[in-house]
Design an enzyme around this catalytic site. Structure first.
Site, PDB file in Angstrom:
ATOM      1  N   LYS A 188      -2.792  22.253  -7.464  1.00  0.00           N
ATOM      2  CA  LYS A 188      -2.250  23.229  -8.419  1.00  0.00           C
ATOM      3  C   LYS A 188      -1.554  22.494  -9.571  1.00  0.00           C
ATOM      4  O   LYS A 188      -0.814  21.540  -9.339  1.00  0.00           O
ATOM      5  CB  LYS A 188      -1.239  24.148  -7.723  1.00  0.00           C
ATOM      6  CG  LYS A 188      -1.901  25.093  -6.751  1.00  0.00           C
ATOM      7  CD  LYS A 188      -0.922  26.079  -6.182  1.00  0.00           C
ATOM      8  CE  LYS A 188      -1.633  26.948  -5.171  1.00  0.00           C
ATOM      9  NZ  LYS A 188      -0.754  27.519  -4.178  1.00  0.00           N
ATOM     10  N   GLU A 248       0.855  -1.188   0.000  1.00  0.00           N
ATOM     11  CA  GLU A 248       0.000   0.000   0.000  1.00  0.00           C
ATOM     12  C   GLU A 248       0.894   1.243   0.000  1.00  0.00           C
ATOM     13  O   GLU A 248       1.798   1.359   0.828  1.00  0.00           O
ATOM     14  CB  GLU A 248      -0.914   0.033   1.237  1.00  0.00           C
ATOM     15  CG  GLU A 248      -1.886   1.202   1.178  1.00  0.00           C
ATOM     16  CD  GLU A 248      -2.679   1.434   2.461  1.00  0.00           C
ATOM     17  OE1 GLU A 248      -2.260   0.978   3.543  1.00  0.00           O
ATOM     18  OE2 GLU A 248      -3.725   2.096   2.364  1.00  0.00           O
ATOM     19  N   THR A 266     -10.489   2.729   4.361  1.00  0.00           N
ATOM     20  CA  THR A 266      -9.396   3.554   4.892  1.00  0.00           C
ATOM     21  C   THR A 266     -10.025   4.697   5.697  1.00  0.00           C
ATOM     22  O   THR A 266     -11.235   4.931   5.620  1.00  0.00           O
ATOM     23  CB  THR A 266      -8.543   4.196   3.763  1.00  0.00           C
ATOM     24  OG1 THR A 266      -9.311   5.222   3.129  1.00  0.00           O
ATOM     25  CG2 THR A 266      -8.080   3.189   2.721  1.00  0.00           C
ATOM     26  N   ASP A 296     -11.494  10.616  -3.865  1.00  0.00           N
ATOM     27  CA  ASP A 296     -12.734  11.402  -3.904  1.00  0.00           C
ATOM     28  C   ASP A 296     -12.524  12.670  -4.736  1.00  0.00           C
ATOM     29  O   ASP A 296     -13.325  13.590  -4.674  1.00  0.00           O
ATOM     30  CB  ASP A 296     -13.229  11.737  -2.484  1.00  0.00           C
ATOM     31  CG  ASP A 296     -12.192  12.479  -1.658  1.00  0.00           C
ATOM     32  OD1 ASP A 296     -11.125  12.825  -2.201  1.00  0.00           O
ATOM     33  OD2 ASP A 296     -12.452  12.718  -0.461  1.00  0.00           O
ATOM     34  N   ASP A 316       9.587   7.139   1.530  1.00  0.00           N
ATOM     35  CA  ASP A 316       9.025   7.516   0.230  1.00  0.00           C
ATOM     36  C   ASP A 316       8.918   6.271  -0.658  1.00  0.00           C
ATOM     37  O   ASP A 316       9.914   5.558  -0.853  1.00  0.00           O
ATOM     38  CB  ASP A 316       9.971   8.559  -0.400  1.00  0.00           C
ATOM     39  CG  ASP A 316       9.449   9.127  -1.698  1.00  0.00           C
ATOM     40  OD1 ASP A 316       8.446   8.622  -2.232  1.00  0.00           O
ATOM     41  OD2 ASP A 316      10.072  10.091  -2.192  1.00  0.00           O
ATOM     42  N   GLU A 355       4.545   4.775   4.042  1.00  0.00           N
ATOM     43  CA  GLU A 355       3.956   6.073   4.416  1.00  0.00           C
ATOM     44  C   GLU A 355       5.106   7.061   4.658  1.00  0.00           C
ATOM     45  O   GLU A 355       5.946   6.837   5.507  1.00  0.00           O
ATOM     46  CB  GLU A 355       3.084   5.903   5.665  1.00  0.00           C
ATOM     47  CG  GLU A 355       2.586   7.173   6.297  1.00  0.00           C
ATOM     48  CD  GLU A 355       1.930   8.160   5.318  1.00  0.00           C
ATOM     49  OE1 GLU A 355       0.945   7.808   4.659  1.00  0.00           O
ATOM     50  OE2 GLU A 355       2.432   9.304   5.233  1.00  0.00           O
ATOM     51  N   ASP A 359      -2.728  12.153  -2.064  1.00  0.00           N
ATOM     52  CA  ASP A 359      -2.816  13.625  -1.972  1.00  0.00           C
ATOM     53  C   ASP A 359      -3.075  14.203  -3.365  1.00  0.00           C
ATOM     54  O   ASP A 359      -2.365  13.871  -4.313  1.00  0.00           O
ATOM     55  CB  ASP A 359      -1.506  14.207  -1.417  1.00  0.00           C
ATOM     56  CG  ASP A 359      -1.252  13.748   0.014  1.00  0.00           C
ATOM     57  OD1 ASP A 359      -2.208  13.732   0.806  1.00  0.00           O
ATOM     58  OD2 ASP A 359      -0.108  13.382   0.324  1.00  0.00           O
TER      59      ASP A 359
HETATM   60  C1  LIG Z   1      -4.598  11.771   1.753  1.00  0.00           C
HETATM   61  S1  LIG Z   1      -3.659  10.644   2.636  1.00  0.00           S
HETATM   62  C2  LIG Z   1      -4.570   9.098   2.498  1.00  0.00           C
HETATM   63  C3  LIG Z   1      -4.175   8.116   3.550  1.00  0.00           C
HETATM   64  C4  LIG Z   1      -4.852   6.750   3.438  1.00  0.00           C
HETATM   65  N1  LIG Z   1      -4.510   6.084   2.202  1.00  0.00           N
HETATM   66  C5  LIG Z   1      -6.347   6.868   3.561  1.00  0.00           C
HETATM   67  O1  LIG Z   1      -7.050   6.667   2.545  1.00  0.00           O
HETATM   68  O2  LIG Z   1      -6.814   7.138   4.670  1.00  0.00           O
HETATM   69  C6  LIG Z   1      -2.288  10.330   1.528  1.00  0.00           C
HETATM   70  C7  LIG Z   1      -1.086   9.779   2.269  1.00  0.00           C
HETATM   71  O3  LIG Z   1      -0.051   9.463   1.335  1.00  0.00           O
HETATM   72  C8  LIG Z   1       1.196   9.783   1.936  1.00  0.00           C
HETATM   73  N2  LIG Z   1       2.191   9.932   0.857  1.00  0.00           N
HETATM   74  C9  LIG Z   1       2.266  10.934  -0.046  1.00  0.00           C
HETATM   75  N3  LIG Z   1       3.282  10.731  -0.904  1.00  0.00           N
HETATM   76  C10 LIG Z   1       3.873   9.555  -0.534  1.00  0.00           C
HETATM   77  C11 LIG Z   1       4.993   8.818  -1.018  1.00  0.00           C
HETATM   78  N4  LIG Z   1       5.707   9.256  -2.061  1.00  0.00           N
HETATM   79  N5  LIG Z   1       5.333   7.666  -0.409  1.00  0.00           N
HETATM   80  C12 LIG Z   1       4.618   7.230   0.666  1.00  0.00           C
HETATM   81  N6  LIG Z   1       3.557   7.898   1.187  1.00  0.00           N
HETATM   82  C13 LIG Z   1       3.182   9.039   0.591  1.00  0.00           C
HETATM   83  C14 LIG Z   1       0.905  11.059   2.705  1.00  0.00           C
HETATM   84  O4  LIG Z   1       1.842  11.313   3.726  1.00  0.00           O
HETATM   85  C15 LIG Z   1      -0.483  10.765   3.250  1.00  0.00           C
HETATM   86  O5  LIG Z   1      -0.447  10.166   4.533  1.00  0.00           O
END
Ligand SMILES: C[S@@+](CC[C@H](N)C(=O)[O-])C[C@H]1O[C@@H](n2cnc3c(N)ncnc32)[C@H](O)[C@@H]1O
Length: 243
Positions: free
Chosen positions: A148, A44, A218, A180, A96, A69, A144
């Site tokens: 922009k 994931e 989630t 969403d 990352d 994460e 995320d």
């Molecule tokens: C909007 S949150 C959604 C979290 C979870 N998937 C949920 O649906 O509840 C997106 C997550 O992706 C993580 N994230 C963003 N870029 C990432 C990357 N390159 N590698 C790992 N995690 C990342 C962010 O820190 C954030 O916690």
């Protein structure tokens, strides 16, 4: 919408078996190297608070789950969920996802893995942390949006990552993508059709009725549904390229 404050894991909880940093990882990421067995491996990307990895690793003990994460406090929170339940088939990485999936000496560092012939999908020299065709599933839930236009290259479902997720999936393996954000959804579906046709057509996934307050896929799915925001859910199944 701001994210709710996060409680820190209890200091007495030993997370060492569940929370890894990039430096802790073996050169090659596989079920064997992470879990010491050959169960199918699901990754994931962007686990957030870790509800998916907690529930799925319980529901499907015949698979291993590796959550990545980038935000350490969220990775630790997700790892604490696994530690409290003594889960043996799930771990978290605080790091990352992009460099882990990447191929090519320039992207991963030449100290990692063995250089191989050019990758058949990307044409790059392959220095690979995750071997081609080795994953059962890649899950990307509510990435995320980076609204922009100039920030769109930061999206987790970038050209490069989509190619790499597809490369790492076995034939018959799945890419799940839920969001969403309609714009992100539509652009990504178009992009996948263009650059990863081996993933076939997007298959709609259905909304499950929840039976209790944490019975959601989630945390972000829970939040969207509670606020009545529509959720777009698709799954791709990787096809045999020769068919
Ligand atoms: C909007 S949150 C959604 C979290 C979870 N998937 C949920 O649906 O509840 C997106 C997550 O992706 C993580 N994230 C963003 N870029 C990432 C990357 N390159 N590698 C790992 N995690 C990342 C962010 O820190 C954030 O916690």
């Amino acid at each position: 919408m701001p994210r709710a404050a996060l409680r820190k894991p209890h200091p007495d909880l030993d997370l060492s078996a569940w929370l890894k940093t990039p430096e802790d990882l073996p050169p090659i990421i596989s079920s064997q190297s992470l879990f010491g067995n050959d169960l199918p491996l699901e990754i994931e990307v962007g686990s957030g608070k870790g509800l998916f990895i907690q529930t799925e690793s319980d529901r499907r003990p015949e698979h291993n789950f590796f959550g990545i994460e980038i935000a350490r406090k969220y990775a630790a929170h997700a790892a604490a969920r696994l530690a409290k339940r003594n889960r043996t088939n799930a771990k978290m990485l605080a790091g990352d996802a992009t460099p882990l999936f990447a191929t090519g000496a320039g992207e991963t560092g030449s100290q990692v893995g063995e250089p191989a012939a050019a990758d058949e999908h990307t044409g790059q020299p392959a220095v690979t942390r995750i071997e081609s065709g080795s994953l059962e599933a890649v899950h990307v839930y509510f990435p995320d949006p980076w609204w922009k236009k100039r920030h769109r290259k930061r999206r987790v479902l970038s050209d490069a990552n989509i190619r790499q997720f597809s490369r790492c999936l076995r034939t018959g393996g799945r890419l799940h993508f839920w969001t969403d954000v309609l714009d992100y959804f539509e652009l990504t579906v178009e992009l996948i059709a263009e650059i990863a046709p081996e993933l076939g057509v997007p298959l709609p996934e259905t909304q499950r009725e929840s039976t209790h307050d944490l019975d959601y896929h989630t945390h972000f799915e829970r939040r969207s549904r509670k606020f009545g925001i529509p959720v777009y859910r698709v799954c791709y199944i990787k096809r045999d390229r020769n068919r």
